[in-house]
Design an enzyme around this catalytic site. Structure first.
Site, PDB file in Angstrom:
ATOM      1  N   GLY A 160      -1.957  -3.242   5.476  1.00 28.96           N
ATOM      2  CA  GLY A 160      -1.528  -4.212   6.476  1.00 28.96           C
ATOM      3  C   GLY A 160      -2.522  -4.256   7.619  1.00 28.96           C
ATOM      4  O   GLY A 160      -3.588  -3.638   7.548  1.00 28.96           O
ATOM      5  N   GLY A 208      -2.163  -0.550   9.169  1.00 29.34           N
ATOM      6  CA  GLY A 208      -2.021   0.658   8.368  1.00 29.34           C
ATOM      7  C   GLY A 208      -1.876   0.336   6.910  1.00 29.34           C
ATOM      8  O   GLY A 208      -2.203  -0.765   6.470  1.00 29.34           O
ATOM      9  N   LYS A 209      -1.399   1.314   6.170  1.00 28.35           N
ATOM     10  CA  LYS A 209      -1.340   1.159   4.711  1.00 28.35           C
ATOM     11  C   LYS A 209       0.086   1.291   4.213  1.00 28.35           C
ATOM     12  O   LYS A 209       0.974   1.726   4.944  1.00 28.35           O
ATOM     13  CB  LYS A 209      -2.196   2.232   4.075  1.00 28.35           C
ATOM     14  CG  LYS A 209      -3.669   2.050   4.362  1.00 28.35           C
ATOM     15  CD  LYS A 209      -4.490   3.093   3.684  1.00 28.35           C
ATOM     16  CE  LYS A 209      -5.957   2.854   4.001  1.00 28.35           C
ATOM     17  NZ  LYS A 209      -6.776   3.980   3.632  1.00 28.35           N
ATOM     18  N   VAL A 210       0.249   0.926   2.947  1.00 27.37           N
ATOM     19  CA  VAL A 210       1.562   1.063   2.320  1.00 27.37           C
ATOM     20  C   VAL A 210       1.364   1.880   1.046  1.00 27.37           C
ATOM     21  O   VAL A 210       0.460   1.585   0.258  1.00 27.37           O
ATOM     22  CB  VAL A 210       2.154  -0.320   1.979  1.00 27.37           C
ATOM     23  CG1 VAL A 210       3.495  -0.167   1.272  1.00 27.37           C
ATOM     24  CG2 VAL A 210       2.328  -1.169   3.236  1.00 27.37           C
ATOM     25  N   ASP A 267       8.278 -15.739  10.308  1.00 27.27           N
ATOM     26  CA  ASP A 267       7.021 -15.615   9.560  1.00 27.27           C
ATOM     27  C   ASP A 267       7.275 -15.651   8.050  1.00 27.27           C
ATOM     28  O   ASP A 267       6.724 -14.851   7.301  1.00 27.27           O
ATOM     29  CB  ASP A 267       6.307 -14.324   9.978  1.00 27.27           C
ATOM     30  CG  ASP A 267       4.800 -14.414   9.756  1.00 27.27           C
ATOM     31  OD1 ASP A 267       4.295 -15.521   9.481  1.00 27.27           O
ATOM     32  OD2 ASP A 267       4.131 -13.365   9.854  1.00 27.27           O
TER      33      ASP A 267
HETATM   34  N1  LIG Z   1       8.253  -2.449   0.509  1.00 26.68           N
HETATM   35  C1  LIG Z   1       7.117  -2.605  -0.151  1.00 26.68           C
HETATM   36  N2  LIG Z   1       7.020  -2.290  -1.456  1.00 26.68           N
HETATM   37  C2  LIG Z   1       5.854  -2.445  -2.127  1.00 26.68           C
HETATM   38  N3  LIG Z   1       4.729  -2.951  -1.581  1.00 26.68           N
HETATM   39  C3  LIG Z   1       4.768  -3.278  -0.289  1.00 26.68           C
HETATM   40  C4  LIG Z   1       5.948  -3.126   0.500  1.00 26.68           C
HETATM   41  N4  LIG Z   1       5.695  -3.560   1.759  1.00 26.68           N
HETATM   42  C5  LIG Z   1       4.414  -3.974   1.754  1.00 26.68           C
HETATM   43  N5  LIG Z   1       3.857  -3.807   0.541  1.00 26.68           N
HETATM   44  C6  LIG Z   1       2.487  -4.157   0.149  1.00 26.68           C
HETATM   45  O1  LIG Z   1       1.606  -3.819   1.186  1.00 26.68           O
HETATM   46  C7  LIG Z   1       0.923  -4.965   1.696  1.00 26.68           C
HETATM   47  C8  LIG Z   1       0.784  -4.826   3.199  1.00 26.68           C
HETATM   48  O2  LIG Z   1       2.054  -4.876   3.784  1.00 26.68           O
HETATM   49  P1  LIG Z   1       2.284  -4.832   5.351  1.00 26.68           P
HETATM   50  O3  LIG Z   1       3.662  -5.287   5.633  1.00 26.68           O
HETATM   51  O4  LIG Z   1       1.859  -3.530   5.920  1.00 26.68           O
HETATM   52  O5  LIG Z   1       1.149  -5.790   5.797  1.00 26.68           O
HETATM   53  P2  LIG Z   1       1.102  -7.109   6.572  1.00 26.68           P
HETATM   54  O6  LIG Z   1       1.765  -8.154   5.752  1.00 26.68           O
HETATM   55  O7  LIG Z   1      -0.300  -7.329   6.996  1.00 26.68           O
HETATM   56  O8  LIG Z   1       2.041  -6.784   7.760  1.00 26.68           O
HETATM   57  P3  LIG Z   1       1.699  -6.469   9.242  1.00 26.68           P
HETATM   58  O9  LIG Z   1       1.335  -7.807   9.801  1.00 26.68           O
HETATM   59  O10 LIG Z   1       2.992  -5.917   9.715  1.00 26.68           O
HETATM   60  O11 LIG Z   1       0.602  -5.455   9.231  1.00 26.68           O
HETATM   61  C9  LIG Z   1       1.782  -6.150   1.253  1.00 26.68           C
HETATM   62  O12 LIG Z   1       1.014  -7.295   1.036  1.00 26.68           O
HETATM   63  C10 LIG Z   1       2.382  -5.658  -0.050  1.00 26.68           C
HETATM   64  O13 LIG Z   1       1.512  -5.955  -1.118  1.00 26.68           O
END
Ligand SMILES: Nc1ncnc2c1ncn2[C@@H]1O[C@H](COP(=O)(O)OP(=O)(O)OP(=O)(O)O)[C@@H](O)[C@H]1O
Length: 424
Positions: free
Chosen positions: A31, A34-36, A145
């Protein structure tokens, strides 16, 4: 004796939740902050997604209020088509969200891979997501969003709304702060006439159009062109629209993309808009009761043999990460923190869904946040009625002024994802 020193420290599962409670598995996403990664709870063996946000980066990007707000709002909701929060905690470096794990990938990923989605799949997702949107609105929360990137599939192909980074509480007073991803923004946001939760129904309409026709209904080479298109252009259908979508489907999309929020599908007060939508002939094939209990089989099941996410995240973590994530004991002394770090320390409170009750869609668990939750998080004991309790003011929120003037290739990218965050 030698063996004793190598034994892992026993984990105290009765104590406050921490990274020690989880086994860290593969990285599935990245994201903005950070990371997921996939994690497994050591006691229950349940799998979750761990989203972690580097505190220093978060301070630098002035996103502390957003992260705290996201944590607070997620605590208030529990719905079958929302990526729900299960645990939250922090250590000295990161803030952690432990969320429902979605192994089916996000809809942007599938849209890019497949080009477009069949109408019956999109109908199924619109039905599931409208249930989530209605639940949020009944809970006094607007998401702001909704876009394919923020819709995640579980392994059985059910759609879930995620990313509450710019979600806010709403009340009768309209908001004017411009926030969201521009291509999905309702006209009343861009024309600054004041808006309320109706904007989410518009964004859902843009998603449905894009998923079926593989292009967005309103486009522009520059942000001002896009603003013009969203606020003035008549809704047009691609030439081969009838090959991809029935008339009933187009009527629902048209209803969601009505510029007048009082006529827009989903928007009539007291849940009537949602009920009307459910009764629309397009949804004749949907059994709403079994849909909401996830008993209906999705017409699109993500391929379990393929990774439904970008595998480079795992590779990057293995090869390039010089500070890999690891459970660490907290420093005893937290005296010399900056104001923002202290704010995170105090307001990104621990959360454990097993110990705290919250407003739930599920009837057996239907209650507002309990006093236990409120006390633990320092929140008032019931849901705030006005945005006043939100950390971010709705005024003074701007789309990055420079970005609005951008021209050329960056514009297309920005139109894809202008994540105008709200900052103080
Ligand atoms: N609950 C989840 N289960 C599996 N994969 C997830 C989950 N949440 C996020 N991901 C994966 O991680 C990626 C990054 O998610 P995250 O929400 O951190 O990023 P983001 O959309 O850039 O949000 P932010 O703007 O809050 O940083 C997503 O595109 C998705 O592929």
């Amino acid at each position: 004796m030698g063996a004793a020193c190598c034994r892992p420290t026993p984990v105290d599962f009765d104590g406050e939740v921490s990274l020690f409670h989880f086994v860290l598995l593969r990285c599935v996403g990245k994201g903005a902050f950070g990371k997921v990664r996939v994690v497994q709870h050591k006691q229950t063996r349940d799998l979750y997604a761990l989203k972690y946000i580097n505190k220093t980066k978060c301070v630098k990007m002035k996103a502390v209020p957003n992260v705290i707000q996201e944590r607070r709002l997620l605590e208030e909701v529990d719905h079958p088509f929302i990526v729900n929060l299960r645990y939250a905690f922090q250590d000295d470096e990161n803030c952690f969200f432990v969320l429902d794990l979605m192994l089916g990938g996000d809809l942007r990923f599938h849209l890019e891979r497949l080009g477009s989605l069949p109408e019956d799949v999109v109908k199924f997702y619109v039905a599931q997501l409208s249930s989530a949107v209605e639940f949020l609105h009944q809970s006094g929360i607007m998401h702001r969003d909704i876009k394919p990137d923020n819709i995640l599939l579980d392994e059985r192909g059910n759609a879930h709304l995620t990313d509450f980074n710019i979600a806010v509480h709403f009340s009768e007073r309209k908001l004017t702060g411009v926030a969201g991803s521009m291509a999905y923004m309702a006209p009343e946001i861009l024309t600054k006439r004041g808006y309320t939760c109706h904007i989410d129904w518009w964004s859902l309409g843009v998603c449905a159009y894009e998923l079926i026709f593989s292009r967005r209904p309103f486009r522009g080479r520059t942000n001002s062109d896009l603003t013009y298109s969203i606020s003035k252009d008549p809704l047009k259908w691609p030439e081969d629209a009838e090959k991809k979508c029935t008339r009933a489907g187009m009527l629902v999309i048209k209803g969601l993309l009505d510029r007048d929020p009082s006529r827009r599908f989903g928007c009539k007060p007291d849940g009537e808009g949602y009920q009307e939508l459910r009764r629309h002939p397009w949804f004749k094939s949907i059994d709403w009761d079994t849909l909401e209990t996830k008993q209906q089989v999705s017409p699109f099941i993500p391929d379990p043999k393929k990774a439904n996410f970008d595998a480079s995240h795992e590779l990057e973590e293995l090869l390039l990460e010089d500070n890999p994530l690891k459970a660490k004991q907290r420093k005893a002394n937290q005296d010399n923190l900056s104001a923002e770090m202290r704010q995170m320390e105090e307001q990104f409170t621990s959360y454990d869904f097993k110990k705290m009750q919250r407003r739930s869609y599920y009837p057996h668990n239907q209650q507002l946040i309990s006093t236990a939750t409120a006390t633990s998080s320092g929140l008032a004991s019931s849901r705030p009625e006005t945005p006043a309790n939100d950390l971010r003011p709705e005024h003074g929120v701007t789309i990055n002024g420079e970005s609005m003037e951008l021209q050329g290739p960056e514009v297309e990218e920005m139109n894809k994802e202008i994540t105008e965050k709200e900052y103080r």
